[in-house]
Scaffold this active site. Structure first.
Site, PDB file in Angstrom:
ATOM      1  CB  THR B  39      -0.958   0.079   1.316  1.00 25.50           C
ATOM      2  OG1 THR B  39       0.001   0.070   2.493  1.00 25.50           O
ATOM      3  CG2 THR B  39      -1.707  -1.290   1.272  1.00 25.50           C
ATOM      4  CG  ASP B  40       0.154   4.690  -2.548  1.00 26.98           C
ATOM      5  OD1 ASP B  40      -0.938   5.107  -1.800  1.00 26.98           O
ATOM      6  OD2 ASP B  40       0.002   4.388  -3.631  1.00 26.98           O
ATOM      7  CG  LEU B  41       1.176   9.014   0.951  1.00 24.20           C
ATOM      8  CD1 LEU B  41      -0.067   9.932   0.585  1.00 24.20           C
ATOM      9  CD2 LEU B  41       2.524   9.688   1.201  1.00 24.20           C
TER      10      LEU B  41
END
Lengths: 158, 158, 158, 158
Positions: B39-41
């Site tokens: 995942t990313d921010l």
């Protein structure tokens, strides 16, 4: 749970691991294939990748204990990684299946230490061992207490 | 295999995909959980990660067709990625299981185009579609021909 | 900006790229070393890594245009990746420095297409070319319009 | 080098680090921006990413000491990661620049321990500290001795 009862528990359940570490939960196993993208130019799995696998072992452990991530979020509990220690014994390679063996080594009101043993899924050769220490935090990143009932669910019974 | 017979085959096997693409192999499915590290921010899976999943779909496709990586190596065939195209329809999220649907869209003497449909494993919602074009090369990175018997094994029958 | 003036601009600035694409912004270059972890067992940079490098080129482009990420957040503009296309011409290797050349190929009220040329920083050999299409969205992931003044700042003048 | 002389050396150069560790080389600094892809859904850099940054610090250290990777290869010396230890003090975030401070903590005939301090490049806030132990191996993955002249070049003088 006292260290003594943990030792007692592990004697019955998991002999090999018991020789080295205490354990306050079941050992759960998660198995998958090495991905091509996880290798490096030495022809082996890059050493940073085992950190991701340990986290995947932990995710699977939590899922199987009945804790979905959205439940943690709803309960306003997050876990911040505080320490990480790995020992590399032998490399994993593309084409192999690996098994991440995950268990809780210590569980206190505000922190959990997970211990891992990553083995070749077929030969059971030991590849990497390690621990990660997690601190329970709320959304504001303040240290908080893990609720008693959660501690019970995470701990030994299965 | 002619384009026509491929279309005919897919009509029977895989209607949804058939509406959009030709297909000269079975569609094989590979399912796994989204990893936290993917995942990313933005709270969703990072867009580069689908490229890794497509490759994992391809690895699984090859394994189930009976081609282990060391056999390719022994036969002095490698595949160099030549083109990559992805369309993003909806994001995957941590906690979800995804299914990579992998099939061969075109197979020529020196190149293979794989097509992918990545869906939510439970809702079957379409997340990402794409293709990758691979060129067959030898150890010296020179373009070479895929042996006839390999082409046959990769193609349509199952 | 009209297509014509973009072409005219690029003729003076960047001849090689101009032969293939239109351009409605300056071309900015971002240079860094290949990381060991970015390689795979073929001894070359893994093909998914160029997607990360393109994003880093875009981040650097935005920073040098004066747009820090927290400003986007404050303005409630995010960019969702909609399409990705890459062509692989030659591999990058550990020990090399690469340069990501980033420019805007098209800029419309709700979407931006960035084009990239990744070259060896020393020999200028072309390694990978590609585009990414981004859709402007708000926090609720609804498509929104890029403010006029932002469009102006992103576009051609430097 | 004795612990005392190392402390003496680092007192002049690097006070904060000196309080905790011995040092048998210069401390070299490598600075770069956090990449978007390095973040996770907690909005911070994923904890596995610091392992990659430490390796990049090490690569840069080696380059600046005059050791290019192809020279190691030619000399038939590789380094296998044997142990990894990290302590996480504060998270890095997208938009920030980080500095990896890299030095050799111990250097023996067959192993090197690198120590790292990763700080925010602007505020100098400490983010992560850690060590990695490397074992010198040849192409057959057999432990070998680091040549005397290499040991000298790696060690303290600059």
């Amino acid at each position: 749970m006292s260290k003594q009862s943990a030792v007692s528990n592990q004697q019955h359940l998991h002999r090999a691991a018991a020789q080295r570490t205490v354990q306050v939960s079941a050992i759960l196993e998660t198995t998958f294939y090495v991905r091509f993208a996880e290798t490096d130019l030495m022809g082996i799995v890059h050493h940073s990748q085992y950190v991701v696998w340990m986290e995947e072992g932990r995710s699977d452990f939590m899922r199987r204990k009945g804790f979905a991530f959205d439940q943690w979020e709803a309960a306003n509990i997050g876990f911040a990684v505080s320490e990480l220690n790995l020992r590399y014994h032998a490399p994993a390679r593309y084409g192999e299946r690996v098994t991440v063996r995950t268990w809780i080594e210590s569980l206190r009101s505000r922190q959990i230490v997970f211990r891992y043993e990553i083995v070749n899924a077929d030969s059971r050769q030991e590849l990497v061992t390690g621990t990660v220490k997690l601190i329970a935090v709320d959304r504001q990143n303040q240290v908080r207490t893990i609720p008693q009932e959660v501690q019970k669910l995470l701990a030994v019974s299965g």
